[in-house]
Design an enzyme around this catalytic site. Structure first.
Site, PDB file in Angstrom:
ATOM      1  N   CYS A   2       0.835  -1.180   0.000  1.00  0.00           N
ATOM      2  CA  CYS A   2       0.000   0.000   0.000  1.00  0.00           C
ATOM      3  C   CYS A   2       0.883   1.248   0.000  1.00  0.00           C
ATOM      4  O   CYS A   2       1.991   1.226   0.530  1.00  0.00           O
ATOM      5  CB  CYS A   2      -0.946   0.087   1.190  1.00  0.00           C
ATOM      6  SG  CYS A   2      -1.994  -1.340   1.381  1.00  0.00           S
ATOM      7  N   ARG A  27       3.474  -0.091  -5.012  1.00  0.00           N
ATOM      8  CA  ARG A  27       3.241  -0.635  -3.674  1.00  0.00           C
ATOM      9  C   ARG A  27       1.863  -1.280  -3.541  1.00  0.00           C
ATOM     10  O   ARG A  27       1.559  -1.889  -2.520  1.00  0.00           O
ATOM     11  CB  ARG A  27       3.371   0.474  -2.627  1.00  0.00           C
ATOM     12  CG  ARG A  27       4.777   0.957  -2.457  1.00  0.00           C
ATOM     13  CD  ARG A  27       4.843   1.903  -1.287  1.00  0.00           C
ATOM     14  NE  ARG A  27       4.561   1.213  -0.052  1.00  0.00           N
ATOM     15  CZ  ARG A  27       5.466   0.919   0.862  1.00  0.00           C
ATOM     16  NH1 ARG A  27       6.706   1.240   0.672  1.00  0.00           N
ATOM     17  NH2 ARG A  27       5.131   0.306   1.969  1.00  0.00           N
ATOM     18  N   TRP A  74      -3.117  -2.459  -1.559  1.00  0.00           N
ATOM     19  CA  TRP A  74      -2.821  -3.860  -1.859  1.00  0.00           C
ATOM     20  C   TRP A  74      -3.624  -4.629  -0.806  1.00  0.00           C
ATOM     21  O   TRP A  74      -3.272  -4.633   0.380  1.00  0.00           O
ATOM     22  CB  TRP A  74      -1.327  -4.125  -1.722  1.00  0.00           C
ATOM     23  CG  TRP A  74      -0.903  -5.490  -2.122  1.00  0.00           C
ATOM     24  CD1 TRP A  74      -0.547  -5.894  -3.374  1.00  0.00           C
ATOM     25  CD2 TRP A  74      -0.744  -6.632  -1.272  1.00  0.00           C
ATOM     26  NE1 TRP A  74      -0.196  -7.224  -3.356  1.00  0.00           N
ATOM     27  CE2 TRP A  74      -0.306  -7.707  -2.089  1.00  0.00           C
ATOM     28  CE3 TRP A  74      -0.951  -6.882   0.088  1.00  0.00           C
ATOM     29  CZ2 TRP A  74      -0.065  -8.976  -1.581  1.00  0.00           C
ATOM     30  CZ3 TRP A  74      -0.708  -8.145   0.591  1.00  0.00           C
ATOM     31  CH2 TRP A  74      -0.269  -9.181  -0.248  1.00  0.00           C
ATOM     32  N   ASN A 100      -1.340   1.935   6.132  1.00  0.00           N
ATOM     33  CA  ASN A 100      -0.566   0.811   5.581  1.00  0.00           C
ATOM     34  C   ASN A 100      -0.270  -0.147   6.722  1.00  0.00           C
ATOM     35  O   ASN A 100       0.019   0.301   7.830  1.00  0.00           O
ATOM     36  CB  ASN A 100       0.793   1.275   5.046  1.00  0.00           C
ATOM     37  CG  ASN A 100       0.685   1.972   3.725  1.00  0.00           C
ATOM     38  OD1 ASN A 100      -0.389   2.058   3.157  1.00  0.00           O
ATOM     39  ND2 ASN A 100       1.807   2.468   3.246  1.00  0.00           N
ATOM     40  N   GLY A 101      -0.259  -1.440   6.425  1.00  0.00           N
ATOM     41  CA  GLY A 101       0.082  -2.418   7.463  1.00  0.00           C
ATOM     42  C   GLY A 101      -1.115  -3.277   7.796  1.00  0.00           C
ATOM     43  O   GLY A 101      -2.082  -3.345   7.028  1.00  0.00           O
ATOM     44  N   GLU A 492      16.744 -17.457  -9.280  1.00  0.00           N
ATOM     45  CA  GLU A 492      16.328 -16.081  -9.543  1.00  0.00           C
ATOM     46  C   GLU A 492      15.644 -15.968 -10.911  1.00  0.00           C
ATOM     47  O   GLU A 492      14.620 -15.294 -11.051  1.00  0.00           O
ATOM     48  CB  GLU A 492      17.545 -15.150  -9.429  1.00  0.00           C
ATOM     49  CG  GLU A 492      17.308 -13.694  -9.768  1.00  0.00           C
ATOM     50  CD  GLU A 492      16.207 -13.026  -8.955  1.00  0.00           C
ATOM     51  OE1 GLU A 492      15.712 -13.603  -7.985  1.00  0.00           O
ATOM     52  OE2 GLU A 492      15.805 -11.911  -9.353  1.00  0.00           O
ATOM     53  N   LYS A 496      11.785 -14.690 -11.470  1.00  0.00           N
ATOM     54  CA  LYS A 496      11.435 -13.577 -12.369  1.00  0.00           C
ATOM     55  C   LYS A 496      10.350 -14.016 -13.346  1.00  0.00           C
ATOM     56  O   LYS A 496       9.390 -13.307 -13.603  1.00  0.00           O
ATOM     57  CB  LYS A 496      12.667 -13.174 -13.140  1.00  0.00           C
ATOM     58  CG  LYS A 496      13.340 -11.901 -13.152  1.00  0.00           C
ATOM     59  CD  LYS A 496      13.371 -10.863 -12.120  1.00  0.00           C
ATOM     60  CE  LYS A 496      12.740 -11.049 -10.802  1.00  0.00           C
ATOM     61  NZ  LYS A 496      13.468 -10.556  -9.680  1.00  0.00           N
ATOM     62  N   GLU A 499       6.960 -14.355 -11.610  1.00  0.00           N
ATOM     63  CA  GLU A 499       6.417 -13.070 -11.178  1.00  0.00           C
ATOM     64  C   GLU A 499       5.756 -12.286 -12.284  1.00  0.00           C
ATOM     65  O   GLU A 499       4.662 -11.767 -12.110  1.00  0.00           O
ATOM     66  CB  GLU A 499       7.560 -12.173 -10.665  1.00  0.00           C
ATOM     67  CG  GLU A 499       8.021 -12.428  -9.299  1.00  0.00           C
ATOM     68  CD  GLU A 499       9.089 -11.418  -8.933  1.00  0.00           C
ATOM     69  OE1 GLU A 499      10.211 -11.518  -9.470  1.00  0.00           O
ATOM     70  OE2 GLU A 499       8.807 -10.526  -8.133  1.00  0.00           O
ATOM     71  N   HIS A 515      16.619 -37.191  -9.382  1.00  0.00           N
ATOM     72  CA  HIS A 515      16.044 -37.678  -8.120  1.00  0.00           C
ATOM     73  C   HIS A 515      14.545 -37.378  -8.037  1.00  0.00           C
ATOM     74  O   HIS A 515      13.979 -37.345  -6.946  1.00  0.00           O
ATOM     75  CB  HIS A 515      16.799 -37.064  -6.940  1.00  0.00           C
ATOM     76  CG  HIS A 515      18.246 -37.466  -6.930  1.00  0.00           C
ATOM     77  ND1 HIS A 515      18.658 -38.726  -6.574  1.00  0.00           N
ATOM     78  CD2 HIS A 515      19.353 -36.787  -7.307  1.00  0.00           C
ATOM     79  CE1 HIS A 515      19.972 -38.804  -6.702  1.00  0.00           C
ATOM     80  NE2 HIS A 515      20.417 -37.643  -7.159  1.00  0.00           N
ATOM     81  N   LYS A 612       5.612  -3.933  -4.180  1.00  0.00           N
ATOM     82  CA  LYS A 612       7.067  -3.765  -4.103  1.00  0.00           C
ATOM     83  C   LYS A 612       7.639  -4.061  -2.724  1.00  0.00           C
ATOM     84  O   LYS A 612       8.553  -4.837  -2.589  1.00  0.00           O
ATOM     85  CB  LYS A 612       7.438  -2.346  -4.538  1.00  0.00           C
ATOM     86  CG  LYS A 612       8.937  -2.094  -4.651  1.00  0.00           C
ATOM     87  CD  LYS A 612       9.541  -2.904  -5.758  1.00  0.00           C
ATOM     88  CE  LYS A 612      11.029  -2.743  -5.860  1.00  0.00           C
ATOM     89  NZ  LYS A 612      11.620  -3.826  -6.656  1.00  0.00           N
TER      90      LYS A 612
HETATM   91  C1  F6R Z   1      11.255 -10.275  -6.631  1.00  0.00           C
HETATM   92  C2  F6R Z   1      11.142  -9.331  -5.554  1.00  0.00           C
HETATM   93  C3  F6R Z   1      10.904  -9.853  -4.182  1.00  0.00           C
HETATM   94  C4  F6R Z   1      11.800  -9.096  -3.197  1.00  0.00           C
HETATM   95  C5  F6R Z   1      11.458  -9.511  -1.762  1.00  0.00           C
HETATM   96  C6  F6R Z   1      12.361  -8.838  -0.763  1.00  0.00           C
HETATM   97  O1  F6R Z   1      11.469  -9.650  -7.851  1.00  0.00           O
HETATM   98  O2  F6R Z   1      11.234  -8.148  -5.744  1.00  0.00           O
HETATM   99  O3  F6R Z   1      11.119 -11.220  -4.112  1.00  0.00           O
HETATM  100  O4  F6R Z   1      13.132  -9.383  -3.479  1.00  0.00           O
HETATM  101  O5  F6R Z   1      10.132  -9.180  -1.506  1.00  0.00           O
HETATM  102  O6  F6R Z   1      12.260  -7.453  -0.844  1.00  0.00           O
HETATM  103  P1  F6R Z   1      13.334  -6.534  -0.178  1.00  0.00           P
HETATM  104  O7  F6R Z   1      14.625  -6.736  -0.877  1.00  0.00           O
HETATM  105  O8  F6R Z   1      12.818  -5.135  -0.353  1.00  0.00           O
HETATM  106  O9  F6R Z   1      13.428  -6.946   1.263  1.00  0.00           O
END
Ligand code: F6R
Length: 617
Positions: A2, A27, A74, A100-101, A492, A496, A499, A515, A612
């Site tokens: 949010c 966010r 969010w 937020n929260g 990773e 990606k 996501e 396995h 984010k």
């Molecule tokens: C993936 C992504 C998330 C963040 C995770 C941690 O693309 O952005 O997996 O890496 O939520 O976020 P931070 O680094 O802000 O603690």
């Protein structure tokens, strides 16, 4: 999660609030809303959908007030709907709140308020807050205070005392029409200082174009913001002063700068970001320098274990950090998912060093995991991209990636700069401990200095990557395989892909395939193999051969000269030290996901269900 914006000044608040919300959409983007004070009443406009939807609501331009609060949501409690959107009001329409929260005890509070005659319109946890403020304003000790400003602030304080959970809150009321009251706990909130106007936001980039002077609110701290003043109070409403922080980020860095999407821009920013991360931390022939941390040889020699704790992409950066630290410093290192670490009673003592990686510095689980280590007297180091973020204020030492604002939800430049920074940290520890051959470290430094230009080479040749994306974008499943650091980066690449393309994918250590997971390989399934380590070349090729035999279509990302083979696609990347090869091999994977998402017509910057910074558990 949010986004919050606030404005107090002489201008019309709405355009500034909408502008801030647009830059905060990363966010949360399932609903948006705004409240301004107009003479003696609060006017609220809100709806589900993106900020553009709010912007187009009939009557939004009629909001004339120059004091306002705004929110992009969010959803946690209650599906996206107009009723569940913020701002929320109390039953008497005297207090408007954005939050937020998560309020963990909202059900109990709601029951209490209902017993006192209050009613609720939404399914949110937030709606209890304005009603609690009303309750305290009209009942009990606060209600007898004569001064209205003092009475309102005390009512907010009493309401907040009832809350359990995390929050960043803005409150407005026509009772004090020229101010916004804010408070936070475990959720970020900053106040930007202007001239005859002040701004509030949950993230610095939202208001960066108006000011570079910020107050960073602490946990349990209140502020009353008017157009000319910002007054701070502790949790018992004792007034105090607070230093202002100048944030060096360039406002343009928070814009798209001609790129179609933030994600693409951030992928292309990686050479610059890495140069910034390296900064003056090392030069060839000189030792690494970390003025920002005090780690002595005496202390480091006693460290029996290092934990690297993080979430998501940051955790993947930690995996490569583990390899680097174990190789160069010979200290056993474990990488932990923060949400597990915080609850599993890990073995930590004063000889444990805990390193936390968080781009935003606001991830709830990572912060909680850091607090746990502090309770057990371990030393803590935070690696973050955001100066003054919560994690950096909790840790014993903080070091910054200096990658510039990362806006796209899918993390790209943060990952590569995190790996770079942890590699420098590992070299630094090795130099302190004298645990590695000097030549090994010098060679690694030389390889690191060359990384930006090697990334540029990859970015100059995106045609093969685009071509591959075009051929596979309708697929339902994909697999990533690698060994050693190639396995770390496969995780990773797979994240990606999930996501932003919504394609199901799995990453496996290539040797683990037989396995179990190999049962999933059938005719036509796409497998992406990463091969960058000479020592593991033959074994990796054999593993990919095994999937080809079972009908898989294969792409290999490699810096090796491969024997004439049956791979369907090959993406060549420059050679580097295998310890840091993820910094190069991740680039094609980021681009593959990006182009697949574009071919599918998806919103790459704001993938469904994601936000984010994950400031809730
Ligand atoms: C993936 C992504 C998330 C963040 C995770 C941690 O693309 O952005 O997996 O890496 O939520 O976020 P931070 O680094 O802000 O603690």
């Amino acid at each position: 999660m949010c986004g919050i914006v606030g404005y107090v000044g002489s201008k019309k608040a709405t355009p500034i609030l909408i502008d801030g919300l647009l830059s905060l959409e990363y966010r949360g983007y399932d609903s948006a809303g705004i409240a301004t004070i107009e003479k003696d009443v609060i006017k609220v406009m809100k709806d589900k959908g993106r900020v553009n939807n709010l912007y187009n609501l009939e009557g939004i331009n009629d909001l004339e007030g120059s004091v306002g609060i705004a929110h992009t949501r969010w959803a946690t409690h209650g599906r996206p709907s107009k009723e569940n959107s913020h701002p929320h009001m109390d039953n008497s329409n005297t207090f408007a709140v954005v939050h937020n929260g998560i309020i963990e005890n909202y059900a109990d509070l709601k029951e209490f308020l209902i017993s006192k005659g209050y009613s609720f319109i939404s399914q949110t946890d937030t709606e209890v807050i304005p009603n609690l403020i009303h309750y305290h304003y009209s009942n009990g000790p606060v209600s007898v205070i004569k001064d209205i400003k003092e009475k309102l602030l005390s009512a907010v304080k009493n309401a907040v005392q009832d809350l359990k959970g995390s929050y960043a809150i803005e409150v407005i009321s026509p009772l004090c029409p020229e101010e916004i009251i804010v408070v936070r706990k475990d959720s970020p909130l900053v106040i930007g200082k202007g001239s005859n106007e002040n701004y509030i936001a949950s993230d610095i980039p939202a208001i960066l174009k108006y000011t570079k002077d910020f107050y960073l609110l602490d946990d349990n701290e209140f502020a009353v913001v008017t157009k000319n003043t910002v007054t701070f109070f502790d949790s018992s409403l004792q007034e105090h002063n607070k230093p202002i922080k100048n944030i060096e980020w360039d406002a343009n860095a928070a814009g798209k700068d001609g790129y179609e999407d933030y994600m693409l821009k951030e992928i292309f920013e990686q050479p610059t970001a890495i140069r910034e991360t390296i900064g003056s931390r090392f030069r060839l022939g000189e030792k690494c320098s970390f003025d920002d941390i005090e780690i002595s040889k005496e202390y480091l020699s006693k460290v029996n274990k290092i934990y690297i704790v993080a979430c998501g992409t940051a955790m993947h950066a930690g995996l490569t950090g583990k390899t680097l630290i174990e190789k160069l410093c010979k200290i056993p290192t474990t990488v932990e998912v923060a949400s597990e670490f915080r609850y599993r009673d890990p073995l930590i003592d004063e000889n444990t060093l805990c390193i936390y990686i968080s781009q935003s510095g606001e991830t709830a689980d990572t912060i909680a995991a850091l607090k746990l280590a502090k309770q057990k007297n371990a030393k803590t180091i935070a690696i973050s991209n955001v100066i003054g973020s919560s994690i950096t204020r909790e840790a014993d030492y903080s070091i910054y990636t200096h990658a510039g604002p990362e806006i796209a939800v899918a993390s790209t430049k943060a990952y590569t700069s995190q790996v770079v920074l942890i590699a420098i940290l590992a070299m630094h520890f090795a130099e302190i401990l004298d645990s590695s051959n000097k030549e090994v470290i010098e060679n690694l430094k030389a390889d690191m200095i060359d990384l930006p230009s090697k990334i540029e080479q990859i970015l100059d040749n995106t045609e093969v990557i685009k071509d591959f994306a075009k051929k596979v974008y309708t697929e339902k499943d994909m697999f990533f395989l690698g060994r050693g650091t190639d396995y770390n980066v496969s995780l990773e690449g797979s994240l990606k892909l999930k996501e932003i393309t919504y394609i199901h994918s799995e990453a496996y250590a290539a040797g683990e395939l037989k396995h179990g997971p190999i049962a999933l390989i059938e005719n036509g399934v796409t497998v992406i193999g990463i091969i960058t380590d000479d020592k593991l070349l033959e074994k990796s090729i054999s593993n990919i051969q095994e999937v080809i035999t079972r009908g898989a279509k294969t792409l290999v990302i490699t810096n090796q000269i491969l024997p004439n083979s049956h791979f369907d696609f090959i993406i060549n990347i420059p050679k580097t030290n295998p310890l840091i090869s993820p910094i190069l091999s991740v680039i094609p994977m980021q681009l593959i996901s990006y182009y697949i998402a574009k071919f599918k017509g998806l919103d790459v910057d704001k993938p469904r269900n994601l936000a984010k910074s994950v400031t809730v558990e």
